[in-house]
Write an enzyme that holds these catalytic residues in place. Structure first.
Site: not given
Length: 629
Positions: A341, A365, A378, A384, A397
């Site tokens: 990420s 999401d 996720d 999220h 996210c």
């Protein structure tokens, strides 16, 4: 009676045969005399200098006097590498008599195998007038004293003064400094070492290698007259060596010590949290304004003093033992990892710059993303909800970025990859350290070349989807990530990082100042860059941020990003990158803990420790940080 007339007697000179013999004899004498004269002329006139030189070589000995290498300092002129005087034992091959007796005797005194001595003499080749160093850093008592007292028993053995590297600071920037050693045959074939002879000491790694020509200096010579046994009688000539230049690094040794300790503690914490295989990692700290590396530590590291006097084969093999996790390997410049990420800000920047979205774009999401029958999940199982780009960065996210990856796949050409390469991914940063790795940004062409089957060679939507969250076949070095993140901190400049700050002479005068170098520039719309920075600031400063727990109570605003990378079959790798102050960045830090678990709970606290040391703030960090991403 008949009387014959008396014949007149001839002289020998009047006899023709006699004259012929005398002439031949005279010619022979003249020829012999001519040969003798010409030989004397050849020996005394044409070859006089050669034979005089040979006679002098038997009478005179000229040996190199090693020049001291330059001192290496940190940015505050705290010495990191200095010299100390030492004694070396060598052999002058032309004076070596009865080697079958002397070599075993010398090996016993020095405590080394006979084969080591023979090997060094073999490597010296035909240069019989050069002292071949057999062992460095030899103790004066009892070894040197014994050799001097029994010098007649060791014809050809010489004791020389030498300079040896010494490391006065405990917190060593090992992989930056490197080490020195005797030039190998392969070294001497390199262009930069063409003027050197076997036995020369050169830099082998780190800045010792990169700046070797400046640090090495110029050796002197000492010519002495010797007797028939090779024993010195008197000094003929001495040319003093010129010491090497000094090197001032960008490293702050105090910060380096803190980074090293923070990294080791992070690995210990990972093990405490159940990640028993965690044993290695990296912390890189640099100034995002000019690319100066303030600290860079790779664990495990090694003690460069092992090479002082020559490293033993046992010690070298121990450093290569897989159980020790390769301490010779610099993970900062050569370690290749999925970015996870921490890659999302660069994917977001590319999407904004290519006008695929604006920062207000909302994606929902629910915890999963689906395309072409495939499902991606996720990190937060329930998702999220509806998020824009700023919120997606703060909360990391995955589904938001899955959508971006899918959108990139639908574009014509490697749009995402081209944008990522503008930040420097997939190429060397150009740091002044040896053998940096370039990393890998996969695209359709890469897959055609590297796929094992026809199906593997096809670029699919999932390839861009995985790339958008820093996974798949992406590989980056921690230093690359730091340089790319500096581009977000400073407004788009992709800098060439460096560890050298100045070159100074023996009096401390600056002879070369290294300046900041901008390799390229990434253009941002002000609104887009502001949105990315706001999202990353929320990572540490907002309760919804993934690193809020690690930076709670920190008095200075930090812009950062967590990452938890999958690298099968091992455990997850923990990432965090951050810079501060948020509005006027002075320092940027990247931490990676191999198989350390979560970036939020392992890597982020390590970065905080470095920032606390840099800003001299008191630590108020929580003892335990809950994992998020």
């Amino acid at each position: 009676m008949y009387l014959e007339p008396i014949r007149k007697r001839r002289s020998p000179g009047e006899d023709p045969s006699t004259r012929m013999r005398l002439a031949v004899l005279a010619v022979g004498v003249l020829l012999l005399f001519g040969v003798l004269v010409s030989r004397l002329w050849f020996l005394q006139i044409l070859s006089g200098d050669e034979f005089t030189a040979q006679a002098n070589n038997q009478r005179l000995r000229t040996v190199l006097v090693q020049a001291p290498r330059g001192v290496i300092y940190d940015r505050n002129l705290d010495p990191l590498v200095v010299n100390r005087a030492g004694l070396s034992v060598g052999i002058l091959p032309m004076d070596l008599r009865s080697p079958e007796i002397v070599i075993p005797r010398l090996a016993a005194v020095l405590g080394i195998p006979e084969e080591d001595i023979r090997s060094k003499l073999d490597k010296a080749g035909q240069d019989k007038y050069r002292v071949v160093i057999i062992k460095e850093d030899v103790p004066e008592n009892p070894v040197v004293s014994y050799l001097l007292e029994h010098s007649l028993e060791f014809p050809g053995v010489r004791v020389e003064k030498s300079y040896l590297r010494e490391y006065p600071r405990e917190a060593l920037a090992t992989h930056i400094l490197g080490y020195v050693g005797e030039a190998s045959t392969k070294d001497l074939e390199k262009e930069q070492f063409q003027t050197l002879k076997g036995g020369a000491v050169v830099g082998k790694d780190g800045v010792e290698a990169v700046y070797d020509s400046m640090l090495r200096g110029v050796d002197g010579t000492r010519t002495v007259e010797v007797d028939a046994a090779g024993v010195p009688k008197r000094m003929i000539q001495e040319i003093q060596p010129l010491p090497g230049s000094n090197l001032v690094l960008t490293i702050d040794n105090r910060l380096q010590a803190v980074a090293r300790e923070a990294l080791i503690n992070a690995i210990k914490q990972a093990r405490t949290d159940g990640f028993a295989n965690s044993a290695a990692g990296v912390i890189v700290a640099l100034d995002p304004r000019n690319g100066e590396v303030l600290a860079m530590t790779s664990h495990p590291d090694y003690d460069p003093s092992l090479w002082v006097g020559g490293i033993s084969s046992e010690a070298y093999q121990a450093l290569k033992d897989p159980q020790r996790h390769n301490p010779l390997f610099d993970r900062a410049t050569k370690g290749l990892y999925p970015a996870a990420s921490t890659f999302k800000p660069f994917v977001a920047a590319t999407a904004l710059r290519k006008n695929l979205i604006d920062w207000t774009q909302i994606y929902s999401d629910p915890g999963t993303f689906k395309r072409d029958g495939h499902v991606w999940r996720d990190w937060m199982p329930k998702g999220h909800g509806d998020v824009n780009l700023v919120e997606a960065l703060a909360e990391s996210c995955d589904v938001y970025f899955y959508n971006l990856g899918s959108k990139f796949y639908d574009q014509k050409g490697p749009v995402l990859q081209d944008g990522l390469r503008e930040f420097g991914f997939g190429r060397r940063t150009g740091i002044d350290l040896p053998d940096e790795y370039a990393g890998q940004v996969p695209d359709s062409e890469w897959k055609k070349k590297n796929g094992k089957t026809d199906v593997d060679r096809i670029w699919k939507p999932g390839d861009d989807v995985n790339l958008a969250i820093g996974q798949g076949d992406l590989l980056v070095t921690p230093l690359q990530l730091a340089v790319a993140f500096a581009g977000i901190a400073n407004g788009g400049d992709i800098l060439v990082p460096r560890v050298a700050r100045q070159i100074t002479d023996s009096s401390g005068n600056v002879t070369k100042q290294f300046e900041a170098e901008v390799r390229s520039h990434v253009d941002f719309e002000a609104e887009d860059l502001d949105a990315i920075r706001r999202g990353l600031k929320m990572v540490t400063g907002d309760p919804t941020g993934t690193a809020y727990g690690a930076f709670r109570g920190f008095p200075i605003a930090v812009v950062g990003k967590t990452g938890t990378a999958e690298k099968k079959p091992g455990d997850d790798y923990a990432w965090f990158m951050g810079y501060a102050p948020a509005n006027d960045p002075e320092i940027l830090v990247v931490a990676l803990i191999e198989q350390g678990g979560h970036g939020s709970s392992i890597a982020a606290p390590a970065v905080r420790k470095v920032l606390e040391a840099y800003f001299n703030t008191e630590s108020s960090a929580p003892a335990q940080v809950d994992a998020t991403e």
